[in-house]
Design a protein around this motif. Structure first.
Motif, short mmCIF file in Angstrom:
data_model
loop_
_atom_site.label_atom_id
_atom_site.label_comp_id
_atom_site.label_asym_id
_atom_site.label_seq_id
_atom_site.Cartn_x
_atom_site.Cartn_y
_atom_site.Cartn_z
N TYR A 1 0.84 -1.20 0.00
CA TYR A 1 0.00 0.00 0.00
C TYR A 1 0.88 1.25 0.00
CZ TYR A 1 1.07 -0.19 4.99
OH TYR A 1 1.72 -0.26 6.19
N VAL A 2 0.26 2.35 -0.42
CA VAL A 2 0.91 3.66 -0.41
C VAL A 2 -0.11 4.65 0.12
CG1 VAL A 2 1.81 5.54 -1.85
CG2 VAL A 2 2.45 3.18 -2.35
N ILE A 3 0.32 5.50 1.05
CA ILE A 3 -0.52 6.59 1.52
C ILE A 3 0.00 7.86 0.88
CG2 ILE A 3 -1.26 7.94 3.52
CD1 ILE A 3 -0.93 5.36 5.20
N SER A 4 -0.90 8.59 0.21
CA SER A 4 -0.57 9.88 -0.40
C SER A 4 -1.63 10.87 0.05
CB SER A 4 -0.54 9.75 -1.92
OG SER A 4 -0.21 10.99 -2.52
N GLY A 5 -1.25 11.79 0.90
CA GLY A 5 -2.23 12.71 1.47
C GLY A 5 -3.22 11.92 2.31
#
Length: 152
Positions: free
Chosen positions: A28-32
């Motif tokens: 997963y990636v969290i962006s904002g």
């Protein structure tokens, strides 16, 4: 115990461990405020759920395979949120891929296995935009689903 964890208990749902990536990517990636979760393939305690819808996999089996992907998506969301699923403000979008024959046209019904789960667990915040398409999938799995969640 948080609200979403309590809902999982009420529904009798036990999340699997968040699966580790199988190649050169992150789960997963969290962006904002957005959490992007990599595609989760259909699996259960016995291993990968394989098969081709329209050939050797029934609609009911496909629905169950999609639900298993949904459980893995929620498990990844929980890992991304440090164990606190109450940080999920909304399920924004699911991208559903169904391993199927060229004449199979019930991909949306299969992906409902994950969509219905999101609504059961997150209520109105679980209602989402979605794609449901036919594809050739890795390892012969029946279903793969990725997701975008909004975090509080």
């Amino acid at each position: 115990m948080g609200k979403i964890d309590a809902k999982l208990v009420e529904l009798g749902i036990t999340l699997p461990e968040a699966p580790a990536p199988a190649a050169n990517y992150v789960p997963y990636v969290i962006s904002g405020k957005l959490l992007f979760i990599s595609g989760q393939v259909s699996r259960n305690d016995a291993g990968f759920i394989t098969g081709k819808l329209g050939a050797d996999c029934t609609l009911e089996e496909g629905y169950a395979a999609a639900r298993s992907c949904g459980l893995a998506l929620i498990a990844q969301a929980k890992a991304a949120c440090g164990g606190n699923l109450d940080r999920v403000a909304r399920v924004v979008k699911l991208g559903g891929f169904v391993n199927c024959t060229p004449d199979f046209t019930a991909q949306p019904t299969v992906i409902n296995g994950a969509s219905d789960l999101m609504a059961e667990v997150f209520g109105d915040a679980g209602r989402h935009a979605r794609a449901a398409v036919g594809a050739v999938l890795p390892l012969g799995v029946a279903v793969e689903i990725d997701a975008v969640f909004e975090l509080a």
